[in-house]
Each structure stands twice: as C-alpha cells, then as structure tokens.
Write an enzyme that holds these catalytic residues in place. Sequence first.
Site, PDB file in Angstrom:
ATOM      1  N   GLN A  76       4.628  47.875  67.667  1.00 34.31           N
ATOM      2  CA  GLN A  76       5.089  49.185  68.137  1.00 34.31           C
ATOM      3  C   GLN A  76       6.383  49.592  67.435  1.00 34.31           C
ATOM      4  O   GLN A  76       7.243  50.262  68.002  1.00 34.31           O
ATOM      5  CB  GLN A  76       5.295  49.165  69.658  1.00 34.31           C
ATOM      6  CG  GLN A  76       4.019  49.211  70.472  1.00 34.31           C
ATOM      7  CD  GLN A  76       3.316  50.553  70.365  1.00 34.31           C
ATOM      8  OE1 GLN A  76       3.930  51.589  70.151  1.00 34.31           O
ATOM      9  NE2 GLN A  76       1.992  50.545  70.527  1.00 34.31           N
ATOM     10  N   SER A  77       6.511  49.222  66.172  1.00 33.66           N
ATOM     11  CA  SER A  77       7.756  49.400  65.438  1.00 33.66           C
ATOM     12  C   SER A  77       8.114  50.865  65.201  1.00 33.66           C
ATOM     13  O   SER A  77       7.352  51.617  64.583  1.00 33.66           O
ATOM     14  CB  SER A  77       7.659  48.683  64.092  1.00 33.66           C
ATOM     15  OG  SER A  77       8.714  49.055  63.234  1.00 33.66           O
TER      16      SER A  77
END
Length: 329
Positions: A76-77
């Site tokens: 989920q960068s």
Amino acid sequence: MNFAKFPRRGYVRTPTPIEFLPRFSRALGGKVNIWIKRDDLLPGCAGGNKTRKLDFCIAEAMAQGADTLITCGSIQSNHCRLTASWAAKEGLECHLVLSEIVQGSYRFDASGNNFLFELLGAGIHVAPFGASPRKEMDKLAEELRAKGKKPYIIPLGGSTPLGALGYAACAQECLEQLFRLGLDVYSLITPTGSAGTQAGLVAGLGGSSLPVIGMNVLRGKAKQESIVRDLARKAGELLGLERKIPSSKVICDDAYLGPGYSVPTPGMVEAVRLLARTEAILLDPVYSGKAMAGLMEYVRTGRFPHGANVLFLHTGGSPALYAGMDSFR
C-alpha cells in the site's frame, strides 16, 4: 541554500498551507496550539510528501535519458503511488516492486493505493517474501535493459541525498511561512520511515533552533536516528553546508510504532478519527496516523509547555484508509 543548481521537474510550484487546528486543539485540552503543514495537498495523484523528493529524483532520471522508472515499497505504498503518478504524467513506463509485510497479504483486487497502481498503469512485481527489494529492482532493471529499455531505479521512499533535498527546501519554505505568520513554533513533528523527509528537514533547518521530532513508523529508535543522521549529512554535503549536523538535532521516537510497520494501533485509530471529526482532515493509517497519535500523547502527558505552538507535517497517504477500513469499523 542554492537549490536552483539541482534540476527539478517543477512539481511543487506553490507552498502548501500551514493551518491552525482550533477544534482539534480544544479536543486535546486546549493547552497546546496544534498547527498542520498540509503536504497532503501536494500535486500528484492523491497528494503526499513523496512528490517533493520525486521532483528531484525524476529530473535526474530524465537528464540521464531514462524511459522507465523502477521503485519499491509495501503493498500500500504511497511512494509507489506517487512514482506511478508522475511517471504517467511524464510519459514514462513505471514498474513497482512490492514487498509483503505479512506473507500472502498482497491481493490484486485490493482497494486503496493497490487499486491506484493498476489505474495508473504501473507494472506490478510482488517480491518473494523476505527477498531484498533492492536486489529485486536490480534484477528487473537488467531484464528491462535486455529489452532495450533505459530504467532508472528510485530507492525506497525516494530517500536518497538528492531526494532529501525536497525536504531541505520544504524546511526553508516552512521558516518563511512561520515568519509571515509571526508564529513561534516549539516543535515540528513528522512521521519518519525511509528517513528522507526527516533528514531533509534536519539539513534544511540546521541553522534554526526549531527541533524536528520524528515519530517512527518503520524501525526502532537507535537504527532510525543513525539512518536519519547519515542521510542528513549527505544532503547537507550536496548543498555545500560547512557546518556539521549535531546528533542532538536528530530525535526519533519509536513509542508509537506498535507491533510493526503498517500494523494498526489503537492510538492511530483514535488520531485518524479525532482529526477527521474535528477538522475534516484525513490522515493515513501507516504514517501520519501513528505520528499524530504520538503528538496527542505528548500533549496529554505535558511534553509541550502550556500555550506552545506545535507544527505537524501531514505527509499524506489517505488512499490507504480504504484498504484498512476494518480497523475503523
């Protein structure tokens, strides 16, 4: 500091606002005045702090003739989202090497940033669990070169000495805004993960008395402080700063990290809810939520003097909320 000698793409054209949070401050007892630097409003798909770093990193990539960007991050960068965003804007191919914090946690059909990677057209490469992201990026770069591509690798978070210049420049931006506001700030609080944001701020504020406190979201205090010190020194060398950055300028606190990176904590959930319900500002569950939980605890335990002004750097990342809704329901 002469930032003009470093090529930039011009992603950051105007200062992000510094806003007072009156209802949030009152909800914490009204003894401390909380202000927020809105880097969540930076340009790029859904905003966030990595735009300042990428402004410099992508300029270097394009000066070297790159046609492809490769970077890495968690599943989920925010950094991966913004790299894919600016790659799309520049007409560059983009490949993301994603690492699972929990084995088997990547889902192609997940929401949040995971969905935005796909929407932005990035190539997704899920690294084998426990593998080195850097080695995976190097391997991918070789494969792309064999196909005639010219890849440029952006390390985790864009946290290189060059990328950190984005936040050295932001430090100067903050000082100018605080001067115009006539605002004497006791402390600046920031999330600290890959270290580039805090290191840049420390380098940029080196001659100022304003302390920067990094709230750790990735690793323990001693290791984080060492990484921030080293990166701040290297960013300072790029800028030609003659003075050494004293160790006392680098302060990290790992008390609000919880069980680990991206793992929800009760304090994070409270912080996200409280800011949303008092000021209609969304934090994220991985970085700004945990950092704000630390700030709230500092206020409640009297770590700031009565009447102090405290500035919080909002690094963005709200799309990750939609992948973590179970923590809030």
